[in-house]
Design a protein around this motif. Structure first.
Motif, PDB file in Angstrom:
ATOM      1  N   TYR A  50       0.830  -1.211   0.000  1.00  0.00           N
ATOM      2  CA  TYR A  50       0.000   0.000   0.000  1.00  0.00           C
ATOM      3  C   TYR A  50       0.862   1.257   0.000  1.00  0.00           C
ATOM      4  N   ALA A  76      -7.807   1.222   1.560  1.00  0.00           N
ATOM      5  CA  ALA A  76      -6.646   1.411   0.690  1.00  0.00           C
ATOM      6  C   ALA A  76      -6.068   2.810   0.866  1.00  0.00           C
ATOM      7  N   ALA A  80      -2.334   3.513   2.170  1.00  0.00           N
ATOM      8  CA  ALA A  80      -1.405   4.076   1.187  1.00  0.00           C
ATOM      9  C   ALA A  80      -0.872   5.437   1.602  1.00  0.00           C
TER      10      ALA A  80
END
Length: 135
Positions: A50, A76, A80
């Motif tokens: 990520y 996500a 990230a």
């Protein structure tokens, strides 16, 4: 499911086939993944994947300079970009001049979002971005 959601939100005049992704820029829309590796579930991806995906996406945004970056999947996005408090919707974070919007993931595992409520959230972004079939 993403093709249905994108269409119902008003980004496209009809449901596009995956093979028609080259048409998306004509609707002021581009789609990419945070992590390039396919997986059935988000928890199959590592924190490092990520972070690396977020770095690569940041570089892509710097190169292409879109008005908006939409990240599909709050999990996500959080992983990230190291933002534990992110929620679906517009974010305070910007990348250069690029504003950020987190969208719900249209995965079948995301049962608390219906196709209709996801399309409504995608439409909020479409309106903010001045994109889609009625712009």
């Amino acid at each position: 499911m993403v093709q249905i959601t994108v269409h119902l939100s008003g980004f496209t005049p009809r449901r596009l086939a995956p093979s028609e992704q080259d048409l998306l820029p004509s609707y002021k829309l581009g789609i990419t993944n945070v992590v390039a590796r396919a997986s059935a579930r988000a928890d199959e991806l590592t924190a490092e994947e990520y972070r690396e995906g977020g770095l690569l996406l940041t570089r892509k945004v710097a190169r292409l300079r879109p008005d908006w970056l939409a990240v599909v999947g709050v999990t996500a996005y959080r992983a990230a970009f190291d933002d534990r408090h992110a929620r679906v919707g517009p974010q305070e974070r910007v990348f250069g001049g690029t504003r950020v919007w987190v969208l719900p993931n249209p995965s079948g595992l995301n049962a608390h979002w219906t196709t209709e409520t996801m399309a409504e959230e995608f439409a909020r972004l479409r309106i903010a971005a001045g994109a889609g079939t009625d712009s």
